[in-house]
Design an enzyme around this catalytic site. Structure first.
Site, PDB file in Angstrom:
ATOM      1  N   SER A  12       0.849  -1.092   0.041  1.00 18.29           N
ATOM      2  CA  SER A  12       0.017   0.092   0.031  1.00 18.29           C
ATOM      3  C   SER A  12       1.101   1.415   0.033  1.00 18.29           C
ATOM      4  O   SER A  12       1.970   1.457   0.740  1.00 18.29           O
ATOM      5  CB  SER A  12      -0.946  -0.065   1.191  1.00 18.29           C
ATOM      6  OG  SER A  12      -1.860  -1.064   1.268  1.00 18.29           O
ATOM      7  N   THR A  14       1.226   3.845   1.341  1.00 15.77           N
ATOM      8  CA  THR A  14       1.033   4.945   2.519  1.00 15.77           C
ATOM      9  C   THR A  14       2.310   5.584   2.798  1.00 15.77           C
ATOM     10  O   THR A  14       2.457   6.090   3.888  1.00 15.77           O
ATOM     11  CB  THR A  14       0.419   4.228   3.511  1.00 15.77           C
ATOM     12  OG1 THR A  14       0.791   3.290   3.814  1.00 15.77           O
ATOM     13  CG2 THR A  14      -1.190   3.937   3.040  1.00 15.77           C
ATOM     14  N   SER A 245       5.335  -0.772  11.707  1.00 16.79           N
ATOM     15  CA  SER A 245       4.554  -0.480  10.535  1.00 16.79           C
ATOM     16  C   SER A 245       4.717   0.993  10.356  1.00 16.79           C
ATOM     17  O   SER A 245       5.058   1.734  11.303  1.00 16.79           O
ATOM     18  CB  SER A 245       2.944  -0.738  10.918  1.00 16.79           C
ATOM     19  OG  SER A 245       2.646   0.023  11.889  1.00 16.79           O
ATOM     20  N   LYS A 246       4.113   1.530   9.362  1.00 18.10           N
ATOM     21  CA  LYS A 246       4.069   3.125   9.066  1.00 18.10           C
ATOM     22  C   LYS A 246       3.286   3.712  10.292  1.00 18.10           C
ATOM     23  O   LYS A 246       3.547   4.745  10.474  1.00 18.10           O
ATOM     24  CB  LYS A 246       3.654   3.356   7.387  1.00 18.10           C
ATOM     25  CG  LYS A 246       4.476   2.808   6.574  1.00 18.10           C
ATOM     26  CD  LYS A 246       3.753   2.698   5.025  1.00 18.10           C
ATOM     27  CE  LYS A 246       4.428   1.783   4.227  1.00 18.10           C
ATOM     28  NZ  LYS A 246       3.747   1.237   2.826  1.00 18.10           N
ATOM     29  N   GLN A 247       2.130   3.259  10.523  1.00 14.64           N
ATOM     30  CA  GLN A 247       1.411   3.768  11.584  1.00 14.64           C
ATOM     31  C   GLN A 247       2.022   4.017  12.734  1.00 14.64           C
ATOM     32  O   GLN A 247       1.779   4.904  13.569  1.00 14.64           O
ATOM     33  CB  GLN A 247       0.143   2.805  11.789  1.00 14.64           C
ATOM     34  CG  GLN A 247      -0.833   2.819  10.780  1.00 14.64           C
ATOM     35  CD  GLN A 247      -0.316   2.090   9.478  1.00 14.64           C
ATOM     36  OE1 GLN A 247       0.337   1.070   9.590  1.00 14.64           O
ATOM     37  NE2 GLN A 247      -0.989   2.483   8.191  1.00 14.64           N
TER      38      GLN A 247
END
Length: 301
Positions: A12, A14, A245-247
């Site tokens: 994804s 993002t 993760s990117k989050q």
């Protein structure tokens, strides 16, 4: 006749790749190469509010820097709306899907009334409120039934790393969303339609996505599509104990030394730490041989 191996990496956009996403990319590439197959890249950009402009091209550049080159031009899911709508229309015609008028708050209230209040960050098991009609209310989303045509909602499969798996969709998930209230396509529908369209025979991805597998198998069955094999890889963990993760602030890959990045990903995947490290191509070739011994796939030609 045995089907030829076709695998894929589906990031994804993002943000750029980080250490965790390189693990998944490398594993999918190794599995394809180890079994004489083709390796594809698909940009999963249907969730447009979360996509970062330019991240897709950055990801492709990062993969190329690591020697991970797809065998065909990449696909972008944002260009696949017609195919997703055709799949939804087919499911509606077959009575396998239905429109839903429920808001998140209404779902929570219904579950609370049933004595099943949703826990924070837990799966909301849809209570089936709209299965038998909207009763004059406008549709917000579209859902897939988990009890279609009397089918058992228990889905079983065997993961090449995790072993035998089983989930009762009716109890664990309930009827799940195919098209969201904001008009965007849900991940489950998009990935199933695209895996079939690209002829994917093996899905190699992070272990955090294993819970999606029974939903996708059920959806494949309702659409009359084949189900690929699965191998879910180990995750990279952040210092706080959560999945990297990117989050949660994962930093972009440092590719000043691509070979060092690949060796780090290989260590997570359990590859030997003494693989030849004289060149990028040499290490990748040795990694393919090691992967073939670790994860053989006798059924692939």
């Amino acid at each position: 006749m045995k089907a030829r191996y076709i695998g894929r990496f589906a990031p994804s956009p993002t943000g750029p790749l980080h250490a965790g996403s390189l693990v998944a990319a490398l594993a999918s590439w190794l599995d394809a190469r180890a079994h004489g197959g083709r390796w594809l890249v698909r940009i999963e950009d249907v969730d447009t509010p979360r996509c970062v402009p330019g991240a897709d091209e950055r990801i492709l550049q990062q993969l190329a820097a690591c020697g991970l080159i797809p065998d065909e031009p990449p696909w972008w899911q944002s260009q696949r709306h017609i195919a997703y709508q055709a799949a939804l229309d087919l499911l509606l015609t077959r009575g396998a899907a239905y429109p839903c008028a429920c808001s998140r708050r209404e779902i929570d209230e219904a579950l609370t009334v049933q004595g099943r209040p949703p826990a924070r960050h837990a799966e909301r098991v849809y209570p089936g409120t709209c299965r038998h009609g909207l009763h004059g209310r406008p549709a917000r989303a579209w859902r897939l039934r988990t009890d279609t045509q009397g089918a058992d909602s228990v889905v079983s499969w065997t993961d090449r790393r995790l072993g035998p798996q089983q989930q009762d969709l009716g109890l664990a998930v309930g009827d799940f969303v195919l098209k969201r209230a904001d008009g965007l396509w849900a991940y489950q529908l998009a990935v199933v339609v695209d895996d079939a369209a690209q002829g994917i025979t093996q899905v190699v991805r992070g272990e955090d996505l294993a819970d999606n597998t029974p939903r996708q198998i059920h959806l494949q069955r309702q659409l009359g599509l084949p189900s690929p094999g699965h191998l879910h890889t180990p995750l990279v963990w952040a210092a706080d104990g959560h999945k990297l993760s990117k989050q949660n602030g994962a930093t972009p890959l440092d590719l000043a030394d691509p070979l060092a990045a690949l060796r780090g990903a290989g260590a997570v995947l359990g590859l030997p730490d003494d693989l030849p490290a004289g060149s990028l191509a040499g290490w990748l070739g040795a990694a393919v041989t090691a992967w073939q011994a670790r994860y053989p796939l006798a059924a692939v030609a």
